[in-house]
Design a protein around this motif. Structure first.
Motif, short mmCIF file in Angstrom:
data_model
loop_
_atom_site.label_atom_id
_atom_site.label_comp_id
_atom_site.label_asym_id
_atom_site.label_seq_id
_atom_site.Cartn_x
_atom_site.Cartn_y
_atom_site.Cartn_z
N LEU A 1 0.82 -1.21 0.00
CA LEU A 1 0.00 0.00 0.00
C LEU A 1 0.85 1.26 0.00
O LEU A 1 0.45 2.30 -0.54
N HIS A 2 2.04 1.18 0.59
CA HIS A 2 2.96 2.33 0.55
C HIS A 2 3.37 2.62 -0.90
O HIS A 2 3.47 3.80 -1.30
N LYS A 3 3.59 1.56 -1.68
CA LYS A 3 3.90 1.75 -3.11
C LYS A 3 2.72 2.40 -3.83
O LYS A 3 2.89 3.29 -4.66
N LEU A 4 1.51 1.96 -3.50
CA LEU A 4 0.32 2.51 -4.15
C LEU A 4 0.11 3.98 -3.79
O LEU A 4 -0.26 4.79 -4.62
N LEU A 5 0.40 4.33 -2.55
CA LEU A 5 0.32 5.74 -2.16
C LEU A 5 1.33 6.59 -2.90
O LEU A 5 1.11 7.78 -3.14
N GLY A 6 2.44 5.98 -3.29
CA GLY A 6 3.42 6.71 -4.08
C GLY A 6 2.88 7.13 -5.43
O GLY A 6 3.32 8.13 -6.00
N CYS A 7 1.91 6.37 -5.95
CA CYS A 7 1.27 6.74 -7.22
C CYS A 7 0.34 7.93 -7.05
O CYS A 7 0.19 8.75 -7.97
N ASP A 8 -0.32 8.04 -5.92
CA ASP A 8 -1.21 9.17 -5.63
C ASP A 8 -1.24 9.38 -4.13
O ASP A 8 -2.00 8.74 -3.41
N PRO A 9 -0.39 10.28 -3.61
CA PRO A 9 -0.30 10.47 -2.15
C PRO A 9 -1.59 10.97 -1.51
O PRO A 9 -1.72 10.89 -0.30
N LEU A 10 -2.54 11.48 -2.29
CA LEU A 10 -3.78 12.00 -1.73
C LEU A 10 -4.96 11.04 -1.90
O LEU A 10 -6.11 11.44 -1.73
N ALA A 11 -4.69 9.78 -2.25
CA ALA A 11 -5.76 8.78 -2.35
C ALA A 11 -6.16 8.36 -0.94
O ALA A 11 -5.50 7.55 -0.30
N GLU A 12 -7.25 8.93 -0.45
CA GLU A 12 -7.57 8.82 0.97
C GLU A 12 -8.00 7.42 1.39
O GLU A 12 -7.66 6.96 2.48
N THR A 13 -8.75 6.71 0.53
CA THR A 13 -9.14 5.36 0.91
C THR A 13 -7.94 4.43 0.96
O THR A 13 -7.89 3.50 1.77
N VAL A 14 -6.96 4.66 0.09
CA VAL A 14 -5.73 3.87 0.17
C VAL A 14 -4.98 4.20 1.46
O VAL A 14 -4.43 3.32 2.12
#
Length: 984
Positions: free
Chosen positions: A168-181
């Motif tokens: 999930l840390h990698k996924l947040l790197g794609c969009d740091p403001l994706a709140e559900t992630v």
């Protein structure tokens, strides 16, 4: 051992033990495209990728050349070709990646996705290929993010919270403001025993959200963070699907509010195999577009080719739907094929979600939707509309208002989406206003009465700028019986938007209504002066409308209407007898403005750049009204506007429309004079874009129209000057000089100072190319003096550029640099992009001549960016050549070669002989650099002997020829053969 083509990241070949990098030339790019497709591809489609602007026959010829060069590659042995199709289907990492995603082997897919498709490769001279790359990269990125999310879900469900947190840390790197992630990351990190790490991540997110949106995280995120802070036990569960928004979805300036239940229902419907057309229905302003965008963002990982968003709001008929789809998909169409057929072919094999917004504008295009669904079995359509498309298989979803407090609700008002939207609106228009609890209670009642209607709430909240919340509620309470629209085909629950707009309209004075209706004719806003003149409104009245949020202030002391208000007020204008007079005033204002500024104040003329669309609309209105008198006065000025700002293609479209309109107008000598001038403008743009044959035909038409007419010396002078320019570009200097002398004789009798100055300037160009520098210097200096006297700063800057070029010829580099810098200072802030591109390139030339090659390289790169903007191939041709030569001087022939090839391709396509010969001379320098003196001699001999070679090019080529070793005699091949060899 089998070889796999690795397409993710920098392309290379792999046999499992070793790798070999691939050079990205055109044959290799063709093979990589075919390998990515992995199936039969039509030759026309492949040719279009590389030659989108060529005739199909010419493009296919070039494709055969590419195939001829590609077939010898050892790794291309399985390339198949029929007369109509091509196929190259090796094993690729993309195939394995997609198979891993399809087979739900998430970790395998994540490991395979090393980097974007073909790394960071892009080529501005292969725009169609680059556009295809961008679309496919977005598609693959969507799949990658989907794999990350699904892997995290799997790991969390299996109790491996630490690994789930890492994914999930990698996924947040794609969009740091994706709140559900983020919520899922906080939960899994905490469950993995890393409480402090989770809290640090939340604090960072809270700060980022405040900086970006000036708001706090969602209530559930805050509750989750508080539970972690208090070390409360949490239950593991799957994170909500939230994939980062890719570029095909337009960015939004405000946060999405609410709609969680609707999103769950719609996601479930889209997952049904039989649901291929889902229409979000509702009246205007219910938030259909925002809901569709959020839904598309959340489900995009389920579509191998991602999502594409197409706005139809600007259309008023079905005829433009195909063009809008093509533009939004980034397609480049072959010129000789039906655009709809090409669109259907492109979509036929796509696993794609296509979002069509505001379909009520183009209901007649529902047949096209049916065709798309029939041809594209793996494609789904998400449509927003005020009415059903009435197609079999259509799924309907009624979009209601946001959630709002019901009677006796126990929850606080701010926990409801509609109330939160109202509060956000108040913060935007009245940031200093402090809302008390009584205000929140009133807002809750107001939202209940408006049934959570998003646009109605936003309009209501905007009134907080001038009245308290209680007064807003009173106004709506008193006018509730007026919340009815005259559109009786809409159900009662869908009539709030018209009621709000009608109420706003009713509360305005007659003068304000008249002003708003008249302002609706502007395109892209206007200045205060234009609003006062066209709408007949005093600035104090305009300020009042700004304060009521009915007019928006824009940078540069401009103003405009919100599109919804503009649509409403335009309809009101159409109901009155004021429609035609207002359009007439609008057209006359802008045509008079550009004509007067062109004649009296050229230093301010280019400040009209933001009003180019208003000028276009006004021009075409006058065409339809057959106001030939105003059009004749404005012709030269509107031509100058498009030329100096570099908007050549837009100017071309305006002139083509003008010719179509004038052709059907009654015959008159005035019409033919105007037609000749417009066609002359088309010819000038054809020359700019390198279509010299087409320009010659158009100039012939202009001369034919003027033949036999009296009093056409001015128009004839322009045509003869353009003929001179045409021959100058072709290297036919004697003919060019003759045409200029004829032009001078023609306009001398009428005393047209501007034309005489242009002719003087053009004569300097021709004399310089013939080596007659002293005469050229005199012409340039006289032209500069006259341009400055007429305040024609754009043309004065070009004259300074040509004077500086002569200084370089004479070795006066410091003087030249000062001259170029003076020219750039002259046009600063005027949006004279063409002149800026030329002067920047010339300044680079000074550094080049003084052997300051790094400085020259930086300036040439800046000039190339400007040349791309102004759409002028002559400038781009020159800059690309000099970029290549500069890289040669810096000892990098490998980087120089593609620039030289791109430059030669442009000059060969245009058949512009002076430029083409200069390109051959640059290639001779390349071959001398890479120790191929015979090839260098072969090119230099052609350049020195050709009559169209510029004097400077001939002199430099002769010098290089004398420096080359004398051993061996070069082969003598036809010029066409030489060019084809160099482009191969």
């Amino acid at each position: 051992m089998s070889i796999r083509v690795e397409l993710l990241g920098l392309p290379h070949l792999s046999d499992g033990r070793a790798t070999r990098a691939l050079t990205l030339n055109k044959p290799t790019l063709l093979l990589l495209y075919l390998a990515y497709r992995g199936d039969w591809v039509s030759r026309s489609e492949a040719a279009f990728l590389f030659r989108p602007d060529d005739e199909e026959t010419a493009a296919l010829t070039q494709l055969r050349l590419l195939l001829h060069r590609a077939k010898p590659y050892e790794w291309a042995k399985t390339l198949e070709a029929t007369p109509q199709q091509l196929r190259f289907n090796p094993s690729t990492d993309v195939q394995v990646f997609k198979q891993a995603v399809q087979g739900q082997r998430w970790q395998e897919a994540i490991d395979l996705y090393a980097a974007p498709l073909l790394g960071g490769y892009s080529d501005p001279d292969l725009p169609t290929y680059s556009s295809w790359l961008e679309l496919e990269r977005a598609s693959l990125q969507n799949l990658y993010e989907s794999a990350l999310l699904s892997q995290a879900q799997t790991l969390e469900a299996g109790g491996d919270f630490a690994s789930a947190s890492e994914v999930l840390h990698k996924l947040l790197g794609c969009d740091p403001l994706a709140e559900t992630v983020l919520q899922a990351y906080l939960r899994t990190t905490y469950l993995a025993g890393q409480r402090e790490k989770a809290l640090k991540a939340y604090d960072g997110f809270q700060q980022a959200v405040w900086q970006e949106f000036e708001t706090e995280p969602l209530p559930e995120t805050q509750t989750l963070a508080q539970s972690i802070r208090e070390s409360k036990p949490l239950l593991a569960h799957s994170p909500a699907r939230a994939v980062a928004q890719p570029s095909p979805l337009p960015a939004q300036s405000t946060r999405f509010v609410g709609r969680r239940q609707e999103l769950r229902e719609l996601t479930g419907q889209l997952q049904q195999p039989e649901c291929r057309l889902l229409t979000l229905m509702g009246i205007g302003g219910t938030g259909k577009t925002r809901l569709a965008l959020e839904l598309a963002q959340q489900v995009q990982g389920s579509f191998a080719d991602g999502v594409r968003f197409v706005s139809l709001a600007a259309l008023d008929s079905a005829e433009g739907v195909v063009s809008s789809l093509v533009q939004s998909l980034g397609l480049k169409l072959a010129p000789n094929r039906d655009p709809k057929a090409q669109l259907l072919d492109y979509l036929s094999n796509k696993h794609l979600l296509l979002v069509l917004d505001n379909f009520e504008q183009v209901m007649a295009a529902s047949g096209l939707v049916a065709e798309i669904l029939q041809r594209s079995q793996n494609l789904k359509l998400l449509v927003t509309s005020r009415e059903s498309l009435k197609l079999s298989g259509e799924w309907l979803f009624d979009v209601q208002g946001l959630s709002y407090p019901g009677s006796g609700s126990a929850l606080p008002p701010e926990s409801y989406d509609a109330v939160q939207l109202f509060v956000n609106g108040v913060k935007r228009v009245a940031p200093q206003l402090v809302l008390e609890q009584s205000d929140l209670d009133t807002i809750a009642q107001l939202c209940q009465k408006l049934e959570g209607h998003p646009l109605a709430i936003e309009l209501a909240s905007s009134w907080a700028r001038i009245m308290p919340v209680g007064r807003i509620a009173q106004e709506l309470e008193q006018g509730y019986d007026l919340l009815q629209t005259d559109l009786t085909d809409l159900p009662e629950r869908q009539r709030n938007l018209r009621a709000i707009l009608d109420k706003t309209w009713a509360n305005l004075s007659e003068k304000k209504r008249q002003t708003l209706a008249r302002l609706s004719v502007f395109v892209g806003g206007c200045t205060l002066e234009a609003a006062e003149q066209v709408a007949g409104a005093h600035y104090s009245l305009l300020l009042s409308l700004v304060n009521e949020s009915l007019i928006r202030q824009q940078p540069g002391y401009r103003m405009d209407l919100h599109p919804l208000i503009q649509q409403y007020t335009a309809a009101k204008l159409g109901e009155t007898a004021d429609l035609v007079p207002t359009h007439q005033r609008h057209a006359e204002y802008f045509m008079t403005q550009i004509a007067q500024r062109f004649a009296d104040a050229k230093h301010t003329f280019l400040q009209l750049y933001p009003d180019t669309e208003n000028c276009r609309v006004g021009w075409l209105w006058l065409c339809k009204q057959n106001r030939l008198d105003l059009l004749e006065k404005a012709l030269n000025s509107i031509d100058y506007l498009y030329s100096m700002t570099g908007r050549h293609r837009e100017g071309n479209l305006v002139y083509e429309s003008t010719v179509d309109i004038l052709t059907s107008a009654p015959f008159s000598e005035q019409r033919d004079r105007l037609m000749a001038g417009v066609i002359n403008g088309l010819a000038d743009r054809s020359m700019v874009m390198g279509h010299l044959g087409q320009a010659e035909q158009q100039l012939g038409q202009s001369l034919e129209l003027l033949t036999g007419l009296e009093g056409v010396e001015k128009q004839l002078g322009y045509v003869l000057t353009s003929m001179a320019r045409l021959h100058w570009q072709k290297g036919e200097y004697a003919q060019a000089e003759q045409y200029l002398y004829r032009a001078a004789q023609t306009v001398a009798a009428i005393g047209d100072m501007r034309q005489e100055t242009n002719i003087q300037h053009g004569l300097g160009l021709i004399l310089r190319e013939q080596g007659r520098w002293a005469e050229a210097q005199a012409c340039y200096s006289r032209a500069l003096e006259l341009y400055l006297g007429m305040n024609e700063l754009g043309n004065a800057a070009i004259a300074l550029n040509n004077i500086g070029a002569l200084n370089i010829e004479l070795g006066q580099f410091q003087i030249a640099q000062h001259t170029f810098e003076r020219g750039l200072a002259l046009i600063k802030g005027l949006q004279a992009f063409r002149a800026e591109a030329i002067l920047t390139s010339s300044l680079a030339g000074v550094f080049y001549q003084q052997q300051h090659y790094p400085k020259a390289l930086a300036q040439y790169q800046a000039s190339l960016a400007l040349a791309e903007q102004v759409q002028e191939l002559n400038i781009k041709n020159e800059v690309l050549r000099m970029l290549g030569q500069t890289l040669l001087k810096l000892g990098d022939p490998a980087q120089a070669l593609p620039h030289l090839q791109q430059s030669l391709e442009l000059s060969w396509k245009a058949q512009a002989w002076p430029q083409l010969l200069a390109d051959l001379a640059a290639f001779a320098q390349y071959f001398a650099k890479v120790q191929q003196p015979l090839r260098a001699k072969q090119l230099l001999a052609e350049v020195v002997a050709h009559p169209a070679t510029k004097s400077t090019t001939r002199r430099e080529s002769q010098t290089l020829l004398e420096q080359l070793p004398s051993t061996g005699e070069p082969a003598r091949d036809p010029l066409e053969t030489l060019v084809q060899q160099l482009l191969a």
